[in-house]
Motif scaffolding. Structure first.
Motif, PDB file in Angstrom:
ATOM      1  N   GLY B 777     -18.459  33.220   6.892  1.00 26.88           N
ATOM      2  CA  GLY B 777     -17.352  33.308   5.941  1.00 26.88           C
ATOM      3  C   GLY B 777     -16.275  32.303   6.289  1.00 26.88           C
ATOM      4  N   ASP B 778     -15.149  32.428   5.589  1.00 27.12           N
ATOM      5  CA  ASP B 778     -14.045  31.507   5.838  1.00 27.12           C
ATOM      6  C   ASP B 778     -13.186  32.018   6.981  1.00 27.12           C
ATOM      7  OD1 ASP B 778     -14.641  29.624   3.869  1.00 27.12           O
ATOM      8  OD2 ASP B 778     -13.807  30.924   2.317  1.00 27.12           O
ATOM      9  N   VAL B 779     -13.511  31.566   8.164  1.00 26.39           N
ATOM     10  CA  VAL B 779     -12.748  31.939   9.353  1.00 26.39           C
ATOM     11  C   VAL B 779     -12.394  30.629  10.046  1.00 26.39           C
ATOM     12  CG1 VAL B 779     -12.806  33.212  11.537  1.00 26.39           C
ATOM     13  CG2 VAL B 779     -14.036  34.105   9.555  1.00 26.39           C
ATOM     14  N   ALA B 780     -11.209  30.577  10.630  1.00 26.31           N
ATOM     15  CA  ALA B 780     -10.804  29.352  11.336  1.00 26.31           C
ATOM     16  C   ALA B 780     -11.876  28.977  12.352  1.00 26.31           C
ATOM     17  CB  ALA B 780      -9.462  29.581  12.021  1.00 26.31           C
ATOM     18  N   ASP B 781     -12.168  27.708  12.443  1.00 30.59           N
ATOM     19  CA  ASP B 781     -13.200  27.274  13.385  1.00 30.59           C
ATOM     20  C   ASP B 781     -12.812  27.668  14.809  1.00 30.59           C
ATOM     21  OD1 ASP B 781     -14.792  26.296  11.424  1.00 30.59           O
ATOM     22  OD2 ASP B 781     -14.042  24.229  11.575  1.00 30.59           O
ATOM     23  N   GLY B 782     -13.826  28.055  15.542  1.00 30.09           N
ATOM     24  CA  GLY B 782     -13.585  28.451  16.919  1.00 30.09           C
ATOM     25  C   GLY B 782     -13.240  29.918  17.058  1.00 30.09           C
ATOM     26  N   ALA B 783     -13.156  30.620  15.907  1.00 28.84           N
ATOM     27  CA  ALA B 783     -12.784  32.031  15.957  1.00 28.84           C
ATOM     28  C   ALA B 783     -13.892  32.897  15.375  1.00 28.84           C
ATOM     29  CB  ALA B 783     -11.493  32.270  15.170  1.00 28.84           C
ATOM     30  N   VAL B 784     -13.927  34.130  15.807  1.00 35.45           N
ATOM     31  CA  VAL B 784     -14.833  35.103  15.215  1.00 35.45           C
ATOM     32  C   VAL B 784     -13.993  36.319  14.845  1.00 35.45           C
ATOM     33  CG1 VAL B 784     -15.451  35.988  17.509  1.00 35.45           C
ATOM     34  CG2 VAL B 784     -16.899  36.529  15.542  1.00 35.45           C
ATOM     35  N   TRP B 785     -14.268  36.867  13.632  1.00 37.63           N
ATOM     36  CA  TRP B 785     -13.553  38.065  13.227  1.00 37.63           C
ATOM     37  C   TRP B 785     -14.463  39.275  13.365  1.00 37.63           C
ATOM     38  CZ3 TRP B 785     -14.383  42.073   9.861  1.00 37.63           C
ATOM     39  CH2 TRP B 785     -13.300  42.961   9.688  1.00 37.63           C
ATOM     40  N   ALA B 786     -13.916  40.379  13.832  1.00 38.71           N
ATOM     41  CA  ALA B 786     -14.632  41.656  13.829  1.00 38.71           C
ATOM     42  C   ALA B 786     -13.589  42.755  13.712  1.00 38.71           C
ATOM     43  CB  ALA B 786     -15.441  41.819  15.120  1.00 38.71           C
ATOM     44  N   PRO B 787     -13.972  43.898  13.133  1.00 40.10           N
ATOM     45  CA  PRO B 787     -12.984  44.977  12.987  1.00 40.10           C
ATOM     46  C   PRO B 787     -12.604  45.555  14.345  1.00 40.10           C
ATOM     47  CG  PRO B 787     -15.158  45.731  12.292  1.00 40.10           C
ATOM     48  CD  PRO B 787     -15.292  44.269  12.585  1.00 40.10           C
ATOM     49  N   LEU B 788     -11.355  45.931  14.489  1.00 37.81           N
ATOM     50  CA  LEU B 788     -10.874  46.387  15.794  1.00 37.81           C
ATOM     51  C   LEU B 788     -11.422  47.747  16.174  1.00 37.81           C
ATOM     52  CD1 LEU B 788      -8.857  45.570  18.074  1.00 37.81           C
ATOM     53  CD2 LEU B 788      -7.201  47.055  16.961  1.00 37.81           C
ATOM     54  N   ASN B 789     -11.589  48.605  15.181  1.00 37.72           N
ATOM     55  CA  ASN B 789     -11.887  49.992  15.546  1.00 37.72           C
ATOM     56  C   ASN B 789     -12.807  50.653  14.526  1.00 37.72           C
ATOM     57  OD1 ASN B 789     -11.646  52.352  17.086  1.00 37.72           O
ATOM     58  ND2 ASN B 789      -9.985  53.119  15.778  1.00 37.72           N
ATOM     59  N   SER B 790     -13.912  49.990  14.239  1.00 36.00           N
ATOM     60  CA  SER B 790     -14.821  50.574  13.258  1.00 36.00           C
ATOM     61  C   SER B 790     -16.030  51.175  13.961  1.00 36.00           C
ATOM     62  CB  SER B 790     -15.261  49.505  12.258  1.00 36.00           C
ATOM     63  OG  SER B 790     -14.162  49.137  11.457  1.00 36.00           O
ATOM     64  N   GLU B 791     -16.817  51.895  13.187  1.00 36.09           N
ATOM     65  CA  GLU B 791     -17.997  52.540  13.747  1.00 36.09           C
ATOM     66  C   GLU B 791     -18.868  51.480  14.426  1.00 36.09           C
ATOM     67  OE1 GLU B 791     -17.428  55.896  13.450  1.00 36.09           O
ATOM     68  OE2 GLU B 791     -18.919  55.634  15.040  1.00 36.09           O
ATOM     69  N   GLY B 792     -19.172  51.668  15.674  1.00 40.23           N
ATOM     70  CA  GLY B 792     -19.997  50.699  16.389  1.00 40.23           C
ATOM     71  C   GLY B 792     -19.241  49.461  16.823  1.00 40.23           C
ATOM     72  N   CYS B 793     -17.961  49.461  16.663  1.00 42.62           N
ATOM     73  CA  CYS B 793     -17.194  48.267  17.033  1.00 42.62           C
ATOM     74  C   CYS B 793     -15.789  48.661  17.484  1.00 42.62           C
ATOM     75  CB  CYS B 793     -17.148  47.288  15.867  1.00 42.62           C
ATOM     76  SG  CYS B 793     -16.400  45.706  16.296  1.00 42.62           S
ATOM     77  N   ALA B 794     -15.716  49.333  18.624  1.00 41.45           N
ATOM     78  CA  ALA B 794     -14.419  49.707  19.172  1.00 41.45           C
ATOM     79  C   ALA B 794     -14.021  48.638  20.180  1.00 41.45           C
ATOM     80  CB  ALA B 794     -14.490  51.085  19.813  1.00 41.45           C
ATOM     81  N   LEU B 795     -13.344  47.623  19.690  1.00 38.06           N
ATOM     82  CA  LEU B 795     -13.099  46.459  20.543  1.00 38.06           C
ATOM     83  C   LEU B 795     -12.120  46.749  21.669  1.00 38.06           C
ATOM     84  CD1 LEU B 795     -13.064  43.643  17.840  1.00 38.06           C
ATOM     85  CD2 LEU B 795     -14.878  44.225  19.449  1.00 38.06           C
ATOM     86  N   LEU B 796     -11.138  47.630  21.431  1.00 36.33           N
ATOM     87  CA  LEU B 796     -10.203  47.940  22.507  1.00 36.33           C
ATOM     88  C   LEU B 796     -10.961  48.526  23.696  1.00 36.33           C
ATOM     89  CD1 LEU B 796      -7.200  49.478  20.537  1.00 36.33           C
ATOM     90  CD2 LEU B 796      -7.323  47.231  21.631  1.00 36.33           C
ATOM     91  N   GLY B 797     -12.032  49.215  23.382  1.00 32.86           N
ATOM     92  CA  GLY B 797     -12.844  49.830  24.420  1.00 32.86           C
ATOM     93  C   GLY B 797     -13.479  48.806  25.357  1.00 32.86           C
ATOM     94  N   ILE B 798     -13.659  47.594  24.883  1.00 34.78           N
ATOM     95  CA  ILE B 798     -14.186  46.567  25.790  1.00 34.78           C
ATOM     96  C   ILE B 798     -13.065  45.597  26.185  1.00 34.78           C
ATOM     97  CG2 ILE B 798     -16.541  46.751  24.890  1.00 34.78           C
ATOM     98  CD1 ILE B 798     -16.012  43.986  23.490  1.00 34.78           C
ATOM     99  N   GLY B 799     -11.834  46.071  25.986  1.00 32.68           N
ATOM    100  CA  GLY B 799     -10.696  45.286  26.450  1.00 32.68           C
ATOM    101  C   GLY B 799     -10.418  44.058  25.618  1.00 32.68           C
ATOM    102  N   ALA B 800     -10.936  44.036  24.388  1.00 33.60           N
ATOM    103  CA  ALA B 800     -10.709  42.862  23.549  1.00 33.60           C
ATOM    104  C   ALA B 800      -9.708  43.198  22.467  1.00 33.60           C
ATOM    105  CB  ALA B 800     -12.023  42.422  22.909  1.00 33.60           C
ATOM    106  N   THR B 801      -8.819  42.275  22.211  1.00 34.19           N
ATOM    107  CA  THR B 801      -7.882  42.485  21.130  1.00 34.19           C
ATOM    108  C   THR B 801      -7.583  41.146  20.474  1.00 34.19           C
ATOM    109  OG1 THR B 801      -5.786  43.486  20.527  1.00 34.19           O
ATOM    110  CG2 THR B 801      -5.847  42.368  22.638  1.00 34.19           C
ATOM    111  N   TYR B 802      -6.654  41.155  19.542  1.00 33.72           N
ATOM    112  CA  TYR B 802      -6.379  39.938  18.774  1.00 33.72           C
ATOM    113  C   TYR B 802      -6.063  38.771  19.708  1.00 33.72           C
ATOM    114  CZ  TYR B 802      -4.634  37.003  15.018  1.00 33.72           C
ATOM    115  OH  TYR B 802      -4.462  35.983  14.128  1.00 33.72           O
ATOM    116  N   GLY B 803      -6.785  37.687  19.551  1.00 36.84           N
ATOM    117  CA  GLY B 803      -6.535  36.501  20.361  1.00 36.84           C
ATOM    118  C   GLY B 803      -7.308  36.449  21.665  1.00 36.84           C
TER     119      GLY B 803
END
Ligand SMILES: Cc1cc2nc3c(=O)[nH]c(=O)nc-3n(C[C@H](O)[C@H](O)[C@H](O)COP(=O)(O)O)c2cc1C
Ligand code: SF4
Ligand code: SF4
Ligand code: SF4
Ligand code: FES
Lengths: 436, 813
Positions: B777-803
């Motif tokens: 999709g249209d995402v700035a190059d070098g970046a990947v987007w994923a939902p922060l807290n959706s089913e199967g994708c709790a990013l805070l749980g792996i210590g990842a957040t925006y940036g």
């Protein structure tokens, strides 16, 4: 007897008249250079002065319509030719496109130039691929001859012409539904105002005109106002491509001045075919206009006289019914058509046509009731003037008109199936093909 | 009589004089007849008309007579002209007959579902039928039937034979939400609402169609067949889910919330709300803390109120000056204020923080300087009239859905230009026809500075200098050093209004209430002696009672507890002796691991909570508190507008946080007041908004996002509107309409990461990984987007957040 006045149809017997060559050989594309040398506004003025009225059914003055288009507004303008001819009984635009596509195109170029359009769409009914092919190839020929395209005949005027095929909905002949359809939407009429003249195709100023209306234009430019006005009446000037069909011996196209009578047209068409040889009823121009009877054969076929007789000139395509035809059946078939073609947008037409058809079906089977007659009258009254577009109004006309002249047939249909009183076989065109 | 529609800015308008049913009125030129009649109190029946949708004049129910026009005209589509003489059904036989005729047509195919239909009892068609319908049907033919119902989405069901083809729902989808794919299909009597093949109605706002459907053709899986309107007790409420501030109506049946509706507030949500606000209320039922609990022999047991109050009071009193208060962002403003007051008076500390999310000192200073305790604005109405709105770090549809609707309305109605500094060109940006400035996560500060003095910024700068321009920034910018400083500088340089849009409903209220280490209520600084005196006067205490040093933020409190615990000598005084925690979820914290450990380690922990959670599990004392629906209170929306409400579930005996704190304070013999909502509100309203001296805006230099090594990408992420949030629990149909959990990146990024042909990608950090389907999709190059807290994708749980920098690996195609 009013003489026929073939203008648009004058050379239809020339086998190659539909080609650029054939059309040119018979004075085709003579009006174009003349028009391109004129100021667009003076073309509009000229058309206005002729009093030409739209041939699509409503009879709106064409020059006036053109003059509503705002000029020098910096927006693209469009001409859209309405070639969706789908009304039961109407068959004149398709013959014009088949026999005389270049007259249409010459009219298109001049009209577009007049209203400052650089792109014209010809929206042709989808069920007539022959006509679509013919007009499309005429466009190609004209493009190759430099009559359509950039800098037409060195005038600096550019025009593109797109031929578009409809998909088989009668409502897409209604000009705003046509525009929606052309834009790729579902064809349903638009709310007016704003009108197409200011917010038409792609919300830009647009003129929608009937095929025959546009086909008149080259002759008007060539011959002028006076010439045009020598035909017809003050309020209905000009000539008309009448398409006579139904129970006549020579159905076909008769081009005559407005004001000719049905009796005269009947004569040209060889008189009534079948039945007891008399006209039982007839419609002047498509199923959307109320029927008349033999009493009206001497009424001039003009916008004003037809209105006075309680009907409309409509598309000017009279349909004649002989004594074998049941009015109940005719009305039922028309209503079935409207029910099928109702776009569904507004309540009175959507629900009304569905309901009326159901009741009429009972009459056809001899199971109507007295209260049903009043009910139908009420239902029609609840549609007329209450629906969103003219299709609904049209659907509400056949029954009241039929009741005016043939109430007894509906009364009979409260006890006797119509097929017993009016056996279908009596009306068959080719008896040898009739089902047994 | 002169009437005018509701207007926020007063401008002279051209008026015309018309007469309606013999009464002359002057009204603005161009008004629709139906609106004129409404203002006069004359109700013209209607089905397709809706004041916020473009007219279609399709149902023909509103036909009225206009002198000089032979046929009746639709009042919903005709505008008034000077001298017009209008007769409605009240005075015109023609209009009356026309309406009766249309009514007969509408009822003709309508099923006799009323006794089982959700709309029965509140149905415009039913009402009209009672008013103008014929007592007996004249229709003997066969009605049209359809198999029923069909799902237009997981949540929305359609009974086609009930539909009157008014096109309200389809116009809503098209004109308001801009979402596919709810359309009228077929024609004539077969016309029906429908969806595309395998293309359900996909909208965050889908529930509005149910509410505006004038019949019961659209129903929700959640409410269908659950109740009759006359069995419901309705209360006007405010939504607890986000800071958009929707006015809602909550309907309760025998003490249980049965449904929620959008309530009309022209200044805020107009007639709309989002599906989260409408359908996410079942969380109120399960998992509740029902009684006070105290820990004995390492286990929590049920306790009486007096016992729990005593235990808490003693533990907290012992910790005076060494206690922290973490409130979370979901409290009402009154409750947040109670914590702010309690911290200062009962605990003698400024260690209070509402931010259970990425935050920081720059943000605290920014909020103190630009937001806290300020008057209303920028407002929705400012968005309505703005020539340009710049968005930075804010995804409006996901994070503040009504802002999105307002922007879209302005884009449609007057060509508002929206520009967005964003890592992703989202669906909402497309629907706003926004210009997208692709910005890697973490580069927002740089991008904002570019507008001020970069070579390409001139255009945007000029745009923002137009009167009425607005900058909206999201809370996510707190994690980008220098971004909030740059936003403040940009607003300063251009004169554009600056709006800070937090996600949670309680954040702005907590900020204004003084639930921050450096702020007292009304944006007063704790270090400002005069400000302290003002607050002390309202609290009825000597001003030297209030602590004057800036307190510790939530991360600092957590860090302090951790270092207390790490120190070997048990004798030295701990820096944090006790913690008071209100309704928050530990896993929402960007440092959830440390937070959890701190909760384990802190010597004394008091939890005030509606539900059992990770905090209550670890607490020494737990107090059960009321959910929003059980109490009175208010939220402050992103504009700074207070949204007060009363209890929807009046049968509830649950107690609000403010009352609980007052009871604890009482045992501690601290002057606090009764803690009832009215007195808390009165005190708070006397303190905010205020015109006190603000802190200076932060001036943190901007820095660029790191350049990830090969195989790594910068993470762009935020919470989708519908996700794993606790308050959405219990509603599977709502969850089923959530947007897909997937990782999105540009084709170029996928190529450079070598995952272009992968079906899934795995995003990993040192702490773990998530594996998601890959979408380009249209995402700035070098970046990947994923939902922060959706089913199967709790990013805070792996210590990842925006940036964050995450490792990206591809899975097999
Ligand atoms: C249901 C309906 C169908 C129509 N179909 C046609 C048609 O097939 N061709 C046409 O020229 N006009 C048709 N009309 C009339 C057009 O709306 C429009 O008046 C006409 O194209 C204008 O052209 P004119 O001014 O040259 O007559 C129809 C109108 C209605 C209400
Ligand atoms: S009258 Fe109404 S339903 Fe009938 S075709 Fe026109 S808009 Fe459609
Ligand atoms: S489903 Fe309801 S809102 Fe939609 S067109 Fe039908 S009646 Fe109108
Ligand atoms: S937009 Fe926000 S406030 Fe409105 S209903 Fe949705 S979650 Fe609630
Ligand atoms: S409300 Fe006016 S036509 Fe439907």
């Amino acid at each position: 007897m009013t003489p026929l006045t073939p203008v648009i149809t004058a050379h239809w017997d020339v086998p190659d008249y539909f080609t650029l060559e054939g059309y040119k050989r018979h004075d085709g594309y003579r009006a174009l250079p003349k028009a391109l040398a004129m100021d667009p506004d003076s073309i509009i003025a000229q058309v206005k002065d002729t009093g030409l009225r739209g041939r699509g059914g409503a009879g709106f003055p064409t020059g006036l319509k053109w003059s509503f288009v705002p000029q020098n507004d910096g927006k693209p303008h469009y001409l859209v030719v309405n070639a969706d001819e789908s009304e039961p009984g109407a068959c004149k635009d398709v013959p014009i496109m088949m026999a005389n596509p270049h007259a249409l195109l010459e009219g298109v170029i001049i009209s577009s130039y007049a209203i400052r359009a650089h792109h014209t769409f010809i929206y042709i009914r989808g069920e007539v691929p022959q006509a679509i092919r013919r007009v499309a190839s005429a466009v190609r020929e004209a493009e190759q001859a430099g009559l359509i395209g950039d800098n037409i005949q060195g005038s600096g005027y550019n025009l593109r012409v797109t031929v578009h095929s409809g998909a088989g909905a009668y409502i897409c002949g209604e000009e705003t539904a046509l525009l929606d359809s052309l834009e790729g939407r579902r064809g349903q009429p638009r709310l007016k105002p704003p009108f197409p003249a200011t917010h038409g195709l792609y919300a830009d100023p647009t003129v929608v005109n009937n095929v025959e209306t546009i086909a008149n234009i080259p002759w008007i430019v060539n011959n002028g106002v006076e010439w045009f006005r020598q035909f017809g009446t003050e309020k209905s000037p000009g000539f008309k491509v009448f398409a006579v069909s139904g129970h006549v011996n020579r159905p076909g196209i008769y081009e005559a001045p407005l004001g000719i009578t049905m009796r005269e047209l009947l004569d040209y068409a060889g008189g009534v075919r079948g039945g007891d040889g008399t006209v039982k009823f007839w419609i002047p121009g498509g199923s959307s206009v109320p029927m008349l009877t033999a009493d009206h054969l001497d009424t001039p076929l003009t916008y004003e006289a037809m209105a006075e007789a309680g009907t409309m000139l409509g598309t000017g395509t009279p349909m004649v019914f002989n004594s074998t035809i049941s009015v109940v059946k005719a009305v039922t078939r028309w209503l079935e058509f409207y029910k099928h073609e109702s776009c569904g947008k507004c309540t009175p037409c959507r629900e009304g046509t569905y309901w009326i058809t159901g009741v009429l079906d009972r009459f056809e089977h001899g199971a109507g009731t007295d209260p049903d007659m009043k009910l139908l009258e009420d239902l029609c009254a609840n549609i007329t003037g209450r629906s969103f577009c003219a299709l609904g109004d049209a659907a509400a006309t056949p029954y009241p008109a039929a009741m005016k002249y043939f109430r007894d047939e509906f009364e009979a249909a409260t006890h006797t199936p119509v097929d017993e009183t009016y056996p279908s076989a009596a009306s068959y065109l080719f008896t040898e093909l009739a089902p047994r | 009589m002169t009437l005018a529609p509701h207007q926020t800015s007063v401008q002279p308008v051209d008026t015309v004089t018309v007469s309606v049913d013999g009464i002359e009125v002057r009204v603005p030129k161009g008004m629709l007849i139906i609106r004129v009649a409404e203002l006069m109190g004359i109700e013209i029946p209607r089905f397709c008309d809706h004041p916020l949708l473009d007219p279609v004049a399709a149902c023909r129910m509103c036909l009225i007579e206009i002198d000089g026009q032979g046929q009746p005209q639709p009042a919903c589509a005709q505008t008034v002209t000077d001298g017009m003489v209008i007769k409605t059904q009240r005075t015109s036989e023609l209009a009356k007959e026309a309406q009766e005729g249309v009514m007969e047509f509408l009822l003709l195919n309508h099923p006799l579902d009323c006794p089982v239909c959700d709309k029965g009892g509140e149905c415009p068609l039913q009402n009209q039928a009672m008013t103008v319908g014929r007592p007996e049907a004249r229709f003997d033919e066969k009605r049209r039937t359809f198999p029923k119902p069909i799902n237009v989405s997981a949540q929305i069901l359609l009974d086609r034979e009930r539909c009157v083809s008014c096109a309200r729902c389809t116009r809503f989808a098209d004109q308001i939400a801009g979402d596919p794919m709810l359309e009228l299909l077929e024609r004539g009597a077969q016309q029906q609402v429908g969806i595309g093949p395998d293309a359900p109605f996909d909208s965050y706002y889908s529930g509005n169609t149910i509410q505006i459907c004038p019949v019961g053709a659209l129903t929700s899986s959640l409410y269908r067949f659950r109740s009759r309107p006359f069995d419901l007790v309705s209360t006007p409420t405010a939504c607890e889910h986000c800071a958009s501030g929707c006015a809602l109506r909550t309907d309760v049946r025998r003490g249980v919330i049965t449904r929620r509706l959008a309530w009309d507030d022209p200044e805020v949500n107009e007639d709309w709300n989002c599906d989260k606000g409408r359908f996410a209320f079942l969380y109120t039922a399960d998992g509740r803390v029902e009684t006070p609990l105290v820990r004995e022999d390492g286990r929590l047991r049920v306790a009486s109120w007096p016992e729990a109050l005593d235990t808490a009071a003693h533990g907290l009193a012992a910790a005076r000056g060494r206690a922290g208060v973490l409130t979370g962002g979901r409290l009402t403003r009154e409750d947040a204020y109670a914590y702010a007051k309690f911290a200062r008076l009962a605990l003698g500390t400024n260690d209070i923080d509402f931010r259970n999310r990425v935050s920081g000192d720059e943000e605290a200073q920014f909020l103190a300087s630009m937001v806290a305790g300020r008057r209303l604005g920028p407002t929705y109405s400012d968005l309505d009239h703005a020539p340009l709105v710049l968005l930075a770090g804010l995804e409006t549809e996901d994070e503040s859905p009504i802002i999105f609707l307002r922007l879209r309305k302005a884009v449609r109605s007057h060509g508002l230009r929206v520009q967005a500094i964003s890592a992703v060109r989202t669906r909402s940006l497309d629907k706003l026809q926004a210009s997208w400035w692709a910005c890697q996560p973490g580069n927002e500060a740089w991008a904002l500075r570019q507008i001020i003095d970069g070579p390409q910024g001139a255009d945007a700068l000029a745009g923002l200098r137009q009167p009425g321009a607005v900058i909206l920034i999201g809370e996510r910018l707190a994690g980008v050093p220098g971004a909030l400083s740059a936003a403040a500088a940009l607003a300063d340089a251009t004169g554009a209004k600056l709006g800070w849009v937090p996600r949670r409903a309680g954040e702005r209220g907590a900020l204004d209430a003084g639930a921050l280490p450096g702020l007292l209520p009304g944006g007063r600084q704790v270090t400002d002696e005069g400000a302290r005196a003002q607050v002390a006067a309202v609290w009825g205490v000597r001003s030297d009672v209030l602590p004057s040093r800036i307190g510790r933020s939530s991360s600092q409190v957590i860090a302090a507890i951790r270092s207390d615990a790490a120190r070997a000598d048990a004798d030295s005084e701990p820096a944090v002796q006790a913690l008071l925690v209100a309704g928050l979820d530990v896993e929402d914290s960007p440092e959830a691991g440390a937070f959890r450990q701190a909760l384990d380690e802190v010597p004394f922990l008091v939890a005030v909570s509606t539900h059992h959670n990770e905090v209550t599990e670890r607490a020494d004392v737990v107090f059960p508190s009321a959910v929003v629906a059980e109490k009175a209170g208010g939220f402050t929306d992103w504009e700074g507008r207070v949204r007060s409400f009363g209890p929807a579930i009046r049968e509830s005996s649950s107690v609000a946080d403010g009352r609980i704190l007052a009871m604890v304070a009482d045992v501690m013999e601290v002057p606090f007041g009764t803690g009832d909502v009215a007195s808390l509100r009165a005190e708070l309203d006397s303190l905010t908004p205020s015109t006190v001296t603000r802190a200076a805006a932060p001036q943190v230099a901007s820095s660029a996002a790191p350049t990830p090594e090969s195989g790594y990408a910068l993470l762009a992420t935020w919470r989708l509107l519908l996700d794993r949030g606790r308050l959405q629990e219990g509603e599977p149909h709502l969850a089923a309409t959530a947007r897909p959990t997937e990782a999105v990146m540009s084709r170029a990024t996928a190529n450079s990461l070598g995952v272009a042909n992968a079906a899934t990608v795995t995003l990993s950090t040192a702490r773990g990984s998530v594996t998601l389907p890959l979408a380009i999709g249209d995402v700035a190059d070098g970046a990947v987007w994923a939902p922060l807290n959706s089913e199967g994708c709790a990013l805070l749980g792996i210590g990842a957040t925006y940036g964050s920098v995450v490792r990206v690996t591809g899975g097999a195609r």
